[in-house]
Design a protein around this motif. Structure first.
Motif, PDB file in Angstrom:
ATOM      1  N   TYR A 314       9.119 -27.253   3.832  1.00 47.13           N
ATOM      2  CA  TYR A 314      10.491 -27.301   3.351  1.00 47.13           C
ATOM      3  C   TYR A 314      11.146 -28.616   3.757  1.00 47.13           C
ATOM      4  N   LEU A 315      12.073 -29.085   2.919  1.00 49.50           N
ATOM      5  CA  LEU A 315      12.990 -30.178   3.231  1.00 49.50           C
ATOM      6  C   LEU A 315      14.400 -29.584   3.160  1.00 49.50           C
ATOM      7  N   THR A 352       0.260 -31.309  -1.848  1.00 49.44           N
ATOM      8  CA  THR A 352       1.145 -30.557  -0.962  1.00 49.44           C
ATOM      9  C   THR A 352       2.561 -30.568  -1.516  1.00 49.44           C
ATOM     10  N   THR A 353       3.148 -29.387  -1.670  1.00 43.94           N
ATOM     11  CA  THR A 353       4.462 -29.250  -2.289  1.00 43.94           C
ATOM     12  C   THR A 353       5.488 -28.793  -1.263  1.00 43.94           C
ATOM     13  N   PHE A 354       6.622 -29.507  -1.218  1.00 41.00           N
ATOM     14  CA  PHE A 354       7.713 -29.163  -0.314  1.00 41.00           C
ATOM     15  C   PHE A 354       8.916 -28.671  -1.120  1.00 41.00           C
ATOM     16  N   LEU A 388       6.809 -28.630   8.333  1.00 36.39           N
ATOM     17  CA  LEU A 388       5.544 -29.219   7.931  1.00 36.39           C
ATOM     18  C   LEU A 388       4.553 -28.168   7.413  1.00 36.39           C
ATOM     19  N   ARG A 389       3.328 -28.614   7.162  1.00 30.82           N
ATOM     20  CA  ARG A 389       2.269 -27.724   6.717  1.00 30.82           C
ATOM     21  C   ARG A 389       2.126 -26.537   7.660  1.00 30.82           C
ATOM     22  N   ASP A 390       1.620 -25.394   7.151  1.00 34.69           N
ATOM     23  CA  ASP A 390       1.295 -25.179   5.756  1.00 34.69           C
ATOM     24  C   ASP A 390       2.229 -24.084   5.240  1.00 34.69           C
ATOM     25  N   THR A 391       1.857 -23.367   4.190  1.00 39.09           N
ATOM     26  CA  THR A 391       2.715 -22.290   3.684  1.00 39.09           C
ATOM     27  C   THR A 391       2.283 -20.921   4.183  1.00 39.09           C
TER      28      THR A 391
END
Length: 437
Positions: A314-315, A352-354, A388-391
């Motif tokens: 997340y951002l 990688t998707t944020f 940060l990583r991961d989900t």
């Protein structure tokens, strides 16, 4: 601007590599499950209330990640909830990501440091090496000491014409078990120094425009405890109030702004993972960090603040304390975050998707959190929490093979973010925000 020097690095406090105590908590046989929630959230909560587990993640609107001791696995499976197994044996997963004392090559261009996790002493040594490699344009700084007396150390970097530019402030390892945050910050610091020294125009532009204040460990006591005693420890190591038998406060629920805004964003229970303390900034770690923030505000100003965490990708921008209150700068922050997210995805072989957005509305409510405080009180132009990583495939126990890819993709994101700090994306006026300091 002057800061207290770090005297002797306090190596004697934590001499030698971290050694696990005889009472190190074993997670052999523990399992981690991801339970689907969605529209069935209340139903899932009701069923889970019949067993003993530890909540592992944040995003309860879509799923709950839970940690189960061996004696609760059969009872959980009997509930018939829709789930997937993330860690079939958490103890084995922890063994595979355990830190190492293998010596690393002392060259900034060598990436062997990022092949594994390391002890707290070795992290100090690595950051001191970075300082020594850039002696005329860096200084060793501290924002104070932890409850157990460890220095909250960092580096101050600057470019041409000396220090005194607007500040970029990075915090890491606020939560002890989030091991990936420190090496990612160290990777970014290494790229800043290396790029400047070899004459990279982009990196030189960053350091010529901003002073960087970089703190990889703002919860050193908790981090050491996570390596020696309990891998999943989150808080600091401060004793609970009065006769409480539980230890620790959540430093990221202890900031003054929004500390008492509501009862959902933190806990008043000293045994809770999100215990906010008895009063704002009643942790020595937070008092020192807050004083540092205010000093930057009053001298050079804060252009960007990032609090690095894991996990979830997340951002997040302010506000966290109220999921329906939006800051006037939200449009600018969101536009910037979208470009940062895109750059991370495009640079990563894993794509990688944020996810990005205001913290409270995007993820969950947090009171007394850093980004709200550094924005509202510290006056930061930009403030983000980066998860940060991961989900969830590994969660807090991220394999060491993902350290270097995590650092590389975040550096790509930072290059975009730092290049956009003075761009205007949003000219509209948001709602009025009243800040009481």
């Amino acid at each position: 601007m002057r800061f207290l020097p770090l005297i002797s690095l306090c190596i004697s406090l934590v001499a030698g590599a971290a050694v696990r105590s005889p009472n190190f908590k074993s997670y052999d046989g523990y399992k981690v499950f991801r339970v689907k929630t969605g529209r069935q959230l209340s139903h899932v909560h009701d069923k889970l209330s019949t067993i003993s587990f530890e909540k592992w993640n944040h995003d309860v609107a879509r799923h709950i990640d839970i940690l189960l001791p061996p004696d609760q696995v059969a009872a959980f499976e009997a509930l018939g909830l829709q789930s997937t197994c993330m860690h079939d044996n958490l103890g084995a997963s922890m063994a595979s990501e355990s830190f190492t004392s293998t010596r690393w090559k002392r060259q900034n261009s060598n990436s062997s440091w990022f092949d594994s996790y390391h002890s707290y002493d070795e992290h100090i040594e690595y950051f001191e090496h970075l300082h020594q490699s850039f002696p005329n344009q860096s200084e060793w700084i501290t924002s104070g000491t932890s409850y157990q007396g460890r220095d909250i150390y960092g580096l101050h970097l600057w470019g041409a014409s000396g220090p005194g530019k607007p500040a970029v402030l990075y915090h890491g390892t606020v939560h002890a078990r989030e091991w990936i945050t420190a090496p990612v910050i160290e990777y970014i610091t290494t790229q800043l120094i290396n790029g400047y020294k070899v004459g990279d125009n982009t990196t030189q532009g960053f350091l010529n425009s901003y002073d960087f204040y970089i703190f990889p460990f703002v919860n050193p006591d908790g981090f050491v405890y996570s390596q020696t005693t309990e891998r999943l420890w989150r808080k600091n190591r401060q004793p609970g109030p009065r006769n409480a038998t539980c230890f620790g406060r959540d430093i990221n629920r202890n900031w003054p702004f929004g500390w008492s805004a509501n009862t959902r964003g933190a806990s008043t229970n000293p045994c809770s993972q999100t215990y906010k303390g008895e009063s704002p900034s009643d942790t020595p770690e937070n008092r020192g960090l807050d004083a540092f923030v205010r000093q930057l505000r009053d001298t050079v100003g804060i252009k960007l603040f990032i609090d690095w965490h894991s996990y979830g990708q997340y951002l997040l921008s302010p506000y966290g304390f109220n999921e329906t209150l939006y800051a006037p700068e939200l449009g600018k922050w969101t536009a910037t975050a979208s470009l940062v997210s895109e750059s991370i995805r495009d640079s990563s072989a894993a794509r990688t998707t944020f996810t990005f957005g205001p913290s409270g509305a995007t993820l969950y409510t947090t009171t007394g959190a850093s980004i709200d405080h550094v924005y509202a009180v510290g006056g930061a132009d930009f403030a983000y929490t980066i998860e940060l990583r991961d989900t969830g495939a590994f969660g807090f126990v991220l394999p060491p093979e993902q350290i270097l890819p995590s650092g590389r993709e975040q550096w790509e994101g930072q290059k975009v973010l730092l290049s956009l700090l003075d761009e205007e994306f949003f000219d509209g006026k948001g709602p009025a925000v009243f800040v009481e300091d």
